[in-house]
Write an enzyme that holds these catalytic residues in place. Sequence first.
Site, PDB file in Angstrom:
ATOM      1  N   CYS A  69      -2.329  33.267  11.820  1.00  0.00           N
ATOM      2  CA  CYS A  69      -2.153  33.820  13.316  1.00  0.00           C
ATOM      3  C   CYS A  69      -1.827  32.802  14.022  1.00  0.00           C
ATOM      4  O   CYS A  69      -2.351  32.347  14.938  1.00  0.00           O
ATOM      5  CB  CYS A  69      -3.431  34.500  13.869  1.00  0.00           C
ATOM      6  SG  CYS A  69      -3.056  35.496  15.243  1.00  0.00           S
ATOM      7  N   GLU A  70      -0.553  32.211  13.991  1.00  0.00           N
ATOM      8  CA  GLU A  70      -0.061  31.197  14.932  1.00  0.00           C
ATOM      9  C   GLU A  70       1.495  31.319  14.616  1.00  0.00           C
ATOM     10  O   GLU A  70       2.051  31.237  13.662  1.00  0.00           O
ATOM     11  CB  GLU A  70      -0.182  29.743  14.302  1.00  0.00           C
ATOM     12  CG  GLU A  70      -1.561  29.407  14.596  1.00  0.00           C
ATOM     13  CD  GLU A  70      -1.978  29.097  16.025  1.00  0.00           C
ATOM     14  OE1 GLU A  70      -0.941  28.676  16.831  1.00  0.00           O
ATOM     15  OE2 GLU A  70      -2.971  29.297  16.556  1.00  0.00           O
ATOM     16  N   GLY A  72       1.794   4.959  -0.599  1.00  0.00           N
ATOM     17  CA  GLY A  72       1.113   6.477  -1.004  1.00  0.00           C
ATOM     18  C   GLY A  72       2.180   7.555  -1.241  1.00  0.00           C
ATOM     19  O   GLY A  72       2.223   7.968  -2.082  1.00  0.00           O
ATOM     20  N   GLU A 119       0.881  -1.214   0.120  1.00  0.00           N
ATOM     21  CA  GLU A 119      -0.069  -0.046   0.096  1.00  0.00           C
ATOM     22  C   GLU A 119       0.781   1.318   0.042  1.00  0.00           C
ATOM     23  O   GLU A 119       0.822   2.074   0.862  1.00  0.00           O
ATOM     24  CB  GLU A 119      -0.904   0.080   1.321  1.00  0.00           C
ATOM     25  CG  GLU A 119      -1.897  -1.018   1.271  1.00  0.00           C
ATOM     26  CD  GLU A 119      -2.648  -1.246   2.726  1.00  0.00           C
ATOM     27  OE1 GLU A 119      -3.638  -1.744   2.605  1.00  0.00           O
ATOM     28  OE2 GLU A 119      -2.069  -0.621   3.559  1.00  0.00           O
ATOM     29  N   TYR A 150       5.017  17.647  13.033  1.00  0.00           N
ATOM     30  CA  TYR A 150       5.988  16.864  13.296  1.00  0.00           C
ATOM     31  C   TYR A 150       7.430  17.143  12.546  1.00  0.00           C
ATOM     32  O   TYR A 150       8.317  16.424  12.245  1.00  0.00           O
ATOM     33  CB  TYR A 150       5.872  15.406  13.139  1.00  0.00           C
ATOM     34  CG  TYR A 150       4.990  14.863  11.805  1.00  0.00           C
ATOM     35  CD1 TYR A 150       5.670  14.821  10.585  1.00  0.00           C
ATOM     36  CD2 TYR A 150       3.741  14.429  12.103  1.00  0.00           C
ATOM     37  CE1 TYR A 150       5.120  14.399   9.442  1.00  0.00           C
ATOM     38  CE2 TYR A 150       3.128  13.738  10.808  1.00  0.00           C
ATOM     39  CZ  TYR A 150       3.464  14.059   9.532  1.00  0.00           C
ATOM     40  OH  TYR A 150       3.048  13.829   8.472  1.00  0.00           O
ATOM     41  N   TYR A 188       0.547  14.571   1.609  1.00  0.00           N
ATOM     42  CA  TYR A 188       0.108  15.163   2.936  1.00  0.00           C
ATOM     43  C   TYR A 188      -0.169  16.592   2.829  1.00  0.00           C
ATOM     44  O   TYR A 188      -0.158  17.088   4.049  1.00  0.00           O
ATOM     45  CB  TYR A 188       0.718  14.299   3.839  1.00  0.00           C
ATOM     46  CG  TYR A 188       0.386  12.951   4.272  1.00  0.00           C
ATOM     47  CD1 TYR A 188      -0.700  12.210   4.357  1.00  0.00           C
ATOM     48  CD2 TYR A 188       1.796  12.008   3.686  1.00  0.00           C
ATOM     49  CE1 TYR A 188      -0.808  10.862   4.253  1.00  0.00           C
ATOM     50  CE2 TYR A 188       1.607  10.711   3.665  1.00  0.00           C
ATOM     51  CZ  TYR A 188       0.394  10.168   3.965  1.00  0.00           C
ATOM     52  OH  TYR A 188       0.203   8.751   3.814  1.00  0.00           O
ATOM     53  N   ARG A 225       3.003  19.818   7.824  1.00  0.00           N
ATOM     54  CA  ARG A 225       3.880  18.680   8.128  1.00  0.00           C
ATOM     55  C   ARG A 225       4.714  19.265   9.119  1.00  0.00           C
ATOM     56  O   ARG A 225       5.292  18.674  10.238  1.00  0.00           O
ATOM     57  CB  ARG A 225       4.300  18.105   7.164  1.00  0.00           C
ATOM     58  CG  ARG A 225       3.266  17.410   5.991  1.00  0.00           C
ATOM     59  CD  ARG A 225       3.908  16.149   5.394  1.00  0.00           C
ATOM     60  NE  ARG A 225       4.469  15.186   5.877  1.00  0.00           N
ATOM     61  CZ  ARG A 225       6.004  15.185   5.771  1.00  0.00           C
ATOM     62  NH1 ARG A 225       6.611  16.259   5.024  1.00  0.00           N
ATOM     63  NH2 ARG A 225       6.672  14.244   6.190  1.00  0.00           N
TER      64      ARG A 225
END
Length: 441
Positions: free
Chosen positions: A365-366, A296, A294, A338, A394, A334
């Site tokens: 606003c972060e 991806g 599988e 992490y 992703y 991402r």
Amino acid sequence: MVNLDREDSFVIKEVKDGILYFDGCNTLELAKQYGTPLYVLSETDIVSRFAALRTSFLEKWPGSRAAYACKAFCTPAMLALTAREGMCIDVVSGGELYTAISSRFPPERIEFNGNNKLPSELELAIQYGIGRIIIDSPQELALIEKICAARKKRVKVLYRVTPGVQADTHDYIITGKKDSKFGLPMDDDIIFPSIEAAIHSPYVDFLGVHFHVGSQLFEVRPYLEAVDTVLDLMKQTRERFGCDMTELNLGGGFGVTYTDEVRQPFDYFLAPVMEKIAAFCQREGFERPALVVEPGRSIVAEAGINLYTIGSIKDIPGVRKYLSVDGGMTDNIRHALYQAVYTGVIANKADAPAEEAVTVCGKCCESGDILMRDAKLPKAEPGDILAMFSTGAYGFSMASNYNSSPIPAVVLVKEGQSDLIVRRQSYEDLISNAIIPQRLK
């Protein structure tokens, strides 16, 4: 002309007259035509990855299948491309399944994973007649049986197991250890009653087991350790119940190049696994089971770039220089999630020396809205186009509307041709499902 690709990658990134070209397309023209932020996917690269998988696995192991893991990037165009290339797909939600159904993806080539499938999702899967359901808990079998009984259906199933293998990757993307929300633990009093129930069920055909040890892996060791565990389970299942497993799903997780990682070919992982399984079957007198993988991320990650327009530039002497772009964590979370690391170039200065260490931040606003930290880039100016590499997996699939930010458009490119495959969200799209109660009007 400069080739920006690594030797082990397909040649899709080039520099001509100082401008970045991606699969034959001028990235500045893409930014002008479709706007920024912009997701760009190379059809050439995706097809080449499928071809490599076909050569190194599918053609070497009769009856094998490759199921593209849709969670990495799932749109109708991507599923149409996957179907054209003869691959299966792995879905993990009703939304992904609905996308597949709407794209008329062949139902027999769909497998359904997920740790908490909703009754409505299983109803949809069983009604559409998908090829496999990967059962993730003992309770799920009873739910499937109830739906099949009502619809007079029968489905093929595997159990997802946690083989207790520790993989060398970020803790958020390890899935094969015993303490995991995914799969059944290999305890005798859990796994064997579950298998026995599936074997004797009038509503399911029990085929075998599935495992996934983690993502972004570069060593074959975790796969071989997991295979040892499931082969022992295969042997014990025969001894206890007289039933032979006919299918083993090895999951995915093959690592890709984001910065300086050395990507291994599919054969590096799969050849030793196939040899181990073949030797076991010959020794123990089993028919070789069908094998499924599988992939991806390893299909789409390096096939993607993100294009941004640089806006404000803030130089804090002795501390840091920030380049702000018109996207951010809303289109690629991402790094915030992490600490993922990326490389890139200024697309209109692609052959200029990378002489500045800068941090690329988004417009949310972060404080954690960072895309690239301490990256080496040419001297930037407002209006420059930044291209971030290996963003095909992703990014779009994890995009959000935080700060009411519209999700960017997606463009598929091939040998100089570009096609819009997802339209950019408008402000009207953002509030299309919102309702003001009558009492507030």
